[in-house]
Design an enzyme around this catalytic site. Structure first.
Site, mmCIF file in Angstrom:
data_model
loop_
_atom_site.group_PDB
_atom_site.id
_atom_site.type_symbol
_atom_site.label_atom_id
_atom_site.label_comp_id
_atom_site.label_asym_id
_atom_site.label_seq_id
_atom_site.Cartn_x
_atom_site.Cartn_y
_atom_site.Cartn_z
ATOM 1 N N SER A 130 64.120 -24.378 30.262
ATOM 2 C CA SER A 130 63.368 -25.580 29.866
ATOM 3 C C SER A 130 61.934 -25.460 30.374
ATOM 4 O O SER A 130 61.721 -25.191 31.552
ATOM 5 C CB SER A 130 64.004 -26.825 30.492
ATOM 6 O OG SER A 130 65.336 -26.944 30.055
ATOM 7 N N ARG A 154 64.775 -31.124 40.134
ATOM 8 C CA ARG A 154 64.070 -29.853 39.923
ATOM 9 C C ARG A 154 62.924 -29.647 40.907
ATOM 10 O O ARG A 154 61.883 -29.087 40.568
ATOM 11 C CB ARG A 154 63.512 -29.759 38.496
ATOM 12 C CG ARG A 154 64.507 -29.612 37.412
ATOM 13 C CD ARG A 154 65.499 -28.479 37.584
ATOM 14 N NE ARG A 154 66.604 -28.767 36.715
ATOM 15 C CZ ARG A 154 67.632 -29.546 37.063
ATOM 16 N NH1 ARG A 154 67.724 -30.013 38.318
ATOM 17 N NH2 ARG A 154 68.575 -29.833 36.227
ATOM 18 N N GLU A 173 58.180 -27.304 34.152
ATOM 19 C CA GLU A 173 59.273 -27.020 35.095
ATOM 20 C C GLU A 173 59.093 -25.692 35.814
ATOM 21 O O GLU A 173 59.381 -25.592 37.004
ATOM 22 C CB GLU A 173 60.598 -27.076 34.328
ATOM 23 C CG GLU A 173 61.809 -27.123 35.206
ATOM 24 C CD GLU A 173 62.629 -25.857 35.083
ATOM 25 O OE1 GLU A 173 62.300 -24.871 35.760
ATOM 26 O OE2 GLU A 173 63.596 -25.865 34.312
HETATM 27 C C1 LIG Z 1 67.266 -18.775 29.851
HETATM 28 C C2 LIG Z 1 66.990 -19.578 31.107
HETATM 29 C C3 LIG Z 1 67.788 -20.675 31.397
HETATM 30 C C4 LIG Z 1 67.557 -21.432 32.569
HETATM 31 N N1 LIG Z 1 68.361 -22.518 32.820
HETATM 32 C C5 LIG Z 1 68.157 -23.248 33.940
HETATM 33 C C6 LIG Z 1 68.985 -24.385 34.221
HETATM 34 O O1 LIG Z 1 69.917 -24.702 33.486
HETATM 35 N N2 LIG Z 1 68.722 -25.102 35.340
HETATM 36 C C7 LIG Z 1 67.712 -24.770 36.194
HETATM 37 O O2 LIG Z 1 67.533 -25.478 37.202
HETATM 38 N N3 LIG Z 1 66.917 -23.704 35.965
HETATM 39 C C8 LIG Z 1 67.123 -22.942 34.867
HETATM 40 N N4 LIG Z 1 66.310 -21.855 34.595
HETATM 41 C C9 LIG Z 1 65.206 -21.540 35.507
HETATM 42 C C10 LIG Z 1 65.516 -20.410 36.532
HETATM 43 O O3 LIG Z 1 66.564 -19.596 36.091
HETATM 44 C C11 LIG Z 1 65.891 -20.965 37.904
HETATM 45 O O4 LIG Z 1 64.840 -21.744 38.393
HETATM 46 C C12 LIG Z 1 66.192 -19.842 38.907
HETATM 47 O O5 LIG Z 1 66.689 -20.386 40.107
HETATM 48 C C13 LIG Z 1 64.974 -18.998 39.229
HETATM 49 O O6 LIG Z 1 65.425 -17.892 39.980
HETATM 50 P P1 LIG Z 1 64.553 -16.580 40.128
HETATM 51 O O7 LIG Z 1 65.188 -15.759 41.206
HETATM 52 O O8 LIG Z 1 64.367 -15.913 38.819
HETATM 53 O O9 LIG Z 1 63.193 -17.188 40.668
HETATM 54 P P2 LIG Z 1 61.705 -16.653 40.370
HETATM 55 O O10 LIG Z 1 61.356 -16.961 38.964
HETATM 56 O O11 LIG Z 1 61.541 -15.270 40.842
HETATM 57 O O12 LIG Z 1 60.882 -17.630 41.330
HETATM 58 C C14 LIG Z 1 60.800 -19.012 41.066
HETATM 59 C C15 LIG Z 1 60.108 -19.698 42.252
HETATM 60 O O13 LIG Z 1 60.943 -19.611 43.402
HETATM 61 C C16 LIG Z 1 60.285 -18.915 44.448
HETATM 62 N N5 LIG Z 1 61.304 -18.101 45.119
HETATM 63 C C17 LIG Z 1 62.135 -17.190 44.560
HETATM 64 N N6 LIG Z 1 62.951 -16.669 45.502
HETATM 65 C C18 LIG Z 1 62.615 -17.266 46.667
HETATM 66 C C19 LIG Z 1 63.081 -17.161 48.017
HETATM 67 N N7 LIG Z 1 64.067 -16.331 48.369
HETATM 68 N N8 LIG Z 1 62.494 -17.932 48.987
HETATM 69 C C20 LIG Z 1 61.499 -18.794 48.660
HETATM 70 N N9 LIG Z 1 61.010 -18.926 47.412
HETATM 71 C C21 LIG Z 1 61.575 -18.178 46.431
HETATM 72 C C22 LIG Z 1 59.204 -18.071 43.775
HETATM 73 O O14 LIG Z 1 58.129 -17.819 44.664
HETATM 74 C C23 LIG Z 1 58.798 -19.003 42.642
HETATM 75 O O15 LIG Z 1 57.897 -19.970 43.118
HETATM 76 C C24 LIG Z 1 66.509 -21.077 33.439
HETATM 77 C C25 LIG Z 1 65.709 -19.961 33.140
HETATM 78 C C26 LIG Z 1 65.950 -19.223 31.989
HETATM 79 C C27 LIG Z 1 65.089 -18.013 31.709
#
Ligand SMILES: Cc1cc2nc3c(=O)[nH]c(=O)nc-3n(C[C@H](O)[C@H](O)[C@H](O)COP(=O)(O)OP(=O)(O)OC[C@H]3O[C@@H](n4cnc5c(N)ncnc54)[C@H](O)[C@@H]3O)c2cc1C
Length: 329
Positions: free
Chosen positions: A215, A138, A321
C-alpha cells in the site's frame, strides 16, 4: 555492507556517521533516483529460539535479519498460532516493529513482547518492551528515524495450532466462520495468502501488479471532531445515499478507506493506462506499481497526482506509508 551477526550489525552501525541507512529487505523503501549518499547496513543476522512461557504460551525470539514470511510459515508448521494473518508480507523480521506491520485484523503490537536494539545515541544495546515503542497504526518511534537498530524481536505465541481470533470480515467470510472465532492456523495462513494473491500483495517476479511497496498510502484517520465535516464533504461529492466505509480506530478516531477514496476520486485500478511506466495495480488501487522501467520520480509523480486528486475532491490528505529516502512527496 551486509552484517550477518548481531555483533557485526552493532559494529557496522557504530562505525557509520549520520548518513546511515538501515536496510532489511528493502520492500518498504522509496529511494531517490540519485541514490543514497552514505553507509547502508543490511541487517542480515539469522537464528531463532522458542521458550515455553507455560499455560500454552511460548516466547519466540528471532534475529532481525530473518525473512518474515519464512518465520510465519515455520511457526504455523510448528503448530504455533498468532502470526498467521501476517502471512505473505515481504521483508525482514527486524522491520516489523518499525511500522507495526499489520494485515487482516492483526498487527505486530498484539504479539510483540520486546525488541533488543542498538540505541545509536548512547551506543548501548538494550531491551525495550513493546509498550515503550509507541506502536500505532503503521508507525512506531522507530519509523522515519535512524535512532535505533532492531537486532532481535520477541513474540508471544500460542501452542496448539489454533489461529488468533479472526477479526477481519473478509477473512472470516472466506474461512466460513463468525468474526472472533479461531481456526487451524494453517487454514488462516492459506486463506490470507489466497486473498493477498488476488490483490497482487504477494511478490511475484512474473506479475507487475506485485512490483510495489504494498500500500502506498495509509488509511486516513480522522478525529470525531473532524468526522462530520469530512463525511459531509464526501457526501456532497458522491451523494448522500452512498455508504462511506469507515472503521473504529481507537478512542475518538475513525479510519477511512484510502482505496475507496482513491477510486471515488476518479483513479480506477490500472490508472492511468496500459502504457504508463507506473500504474495503480490492476488488482488493488492502493498499490502504485512499477511496470519494469519506472524511476522514483515517475512513482512520486503518480503518488502526488493521486494524493492531490483525493484532497481536491474530499478534503482528505493521504499520507505515504513507505519510508522515503532522499525524496519527498
Ligand atoms: C507486495 C507488498 C505487500 C506488503 N504488504 C504489507 C502489509 O500487508 N502490511 C504492512 O504493514 N506492510 C506491508 N508491506 C510493507 C513492507 O513489506 C513491510 O513494511 C516490511 O516490514 C518491510 O520490511 P523490510 O525488511 O523490507 O524493510 P525495509 O524496506 O528494508 O525498511 C523499511 C524501514 O525499516 C527500517 N528498518 C529495516 N530493518 C530495520 C532494523 N532491523 N532496525 C531498525 N530499522 C529497520 C529501514 O531503515 C526503513 O526505514 C508490503 C510490501 C510489499 C512490497
Amino acid at each position: 555492507m551486509a552484517a550477518e551477526t548481531a555483533e557485526e550489525v552493532v559494529e557496522a552501525v557504530r562505525a557509520a556517521d549520520d548518513r546511515l541507512l538501515v536496510l532489511g529487505g528493502g520492500s518498504n523503501l522509496v529511494i531517490a533516483d540519485k541514490g543514497f549518499d552514505g553507509t547502508v547496513v543490511q541487517v542480515a543476522n539469522r537464528g531463532s529460539k522458542i521458550d515455553s512461557l507455560g499455560e500454552g504460551r511460548v516466547a519466540l525470539t528471532v534475529e532481525a535479519g530473518e525473512d518474515w514470511d519464512a518465520v510465519v510459515r515455520q511457526t504455523v508448521e510448528a503448530g504455533l498460532g498468532g502470526l498467521e494473518c501476517l502471512s505473505g508480507i515481504p521483508g525482514s523480521v527486524g522491520a516489523t516493529p518499525v511500522q507495526n506491520v499489520g494485515a487482516y485484523g492483526v498487527e505486530i503490537a498484539q504479539l510483540l513482547i520486546s525488541v533488543d536494539l542498538l540505541d545509536r545515541a548512547s551506543g548501548d544495546v538494550r531491551t525495550l518492551a513493546a509498550a515503550d515503542l509507541a506502536l500505532g497504526y503503521r508507525t512506531s518511534m522507530l519509523k522515519n528515524t535512524e535512532r535505533a537498530v532492531v537486532l532481535r524481536v520477541r513474540f508471544e505465541l500460542a501452542d496448539g495450532g489454533q489461529s488468533a481470533p479472526i477479526r477481519y470480515t473478509e477473512l472470516a467470510r472466506v474461512l466460513g466462520v463468525r468474526q472472533g472465532k479461531q481456526v487451524p492456523a494453517a487454514d488462516a495462513r492459506a486463506a490470507v495468502l489466497e486473498l493477498r494473491r488476488g490483490k497482487g500483495m504477494v511478490l511475484d517476479p512474473d506479475d507487475h501488479d506485485t512490483w510495489s511497496v504494498g500500500s502506498f498510502f495509509t488509511n486516513p484517520v480522522v478525529t470525531d471532531a473532524e468526522l462530520a465535516g469530512v463525511l459531509a464533504r464526501i457526501a456532497s461529492a458522491v451523494g448522500e445515499e452512498t455508504p462511506v466505509p469507515r472503521y473504529p480506530a481507537g478512542v475518538g478516531t475513525s479510519k477511512l478507506s484510502a482505496a475507496w477514496l482513491i477510486e471515488r476520486a476518479g483513479f480506477a485500478k490500472g490508472y492511468p493506462d496500459d502504457h504508463a511506466p507506473v500504474r495503480l495495480s490492476s488488482k488493488h488501487t492502493l498499490a502504485l506499481t512499477n511496470r519494469g522501467h519506472a524511476t522514483t520520480d515517475d512513482i512520486l509523480a503518480l503518488a502526488r497526482e493521486v494524493r492531490d486528486g483525493v484532497h481536491a475532491r474530499f478534503g482528505v490528505t493521504l499520507e505515504p506509508e513507505p519510508v522515503l529516502v532522499g525524496c519527498v512527496l
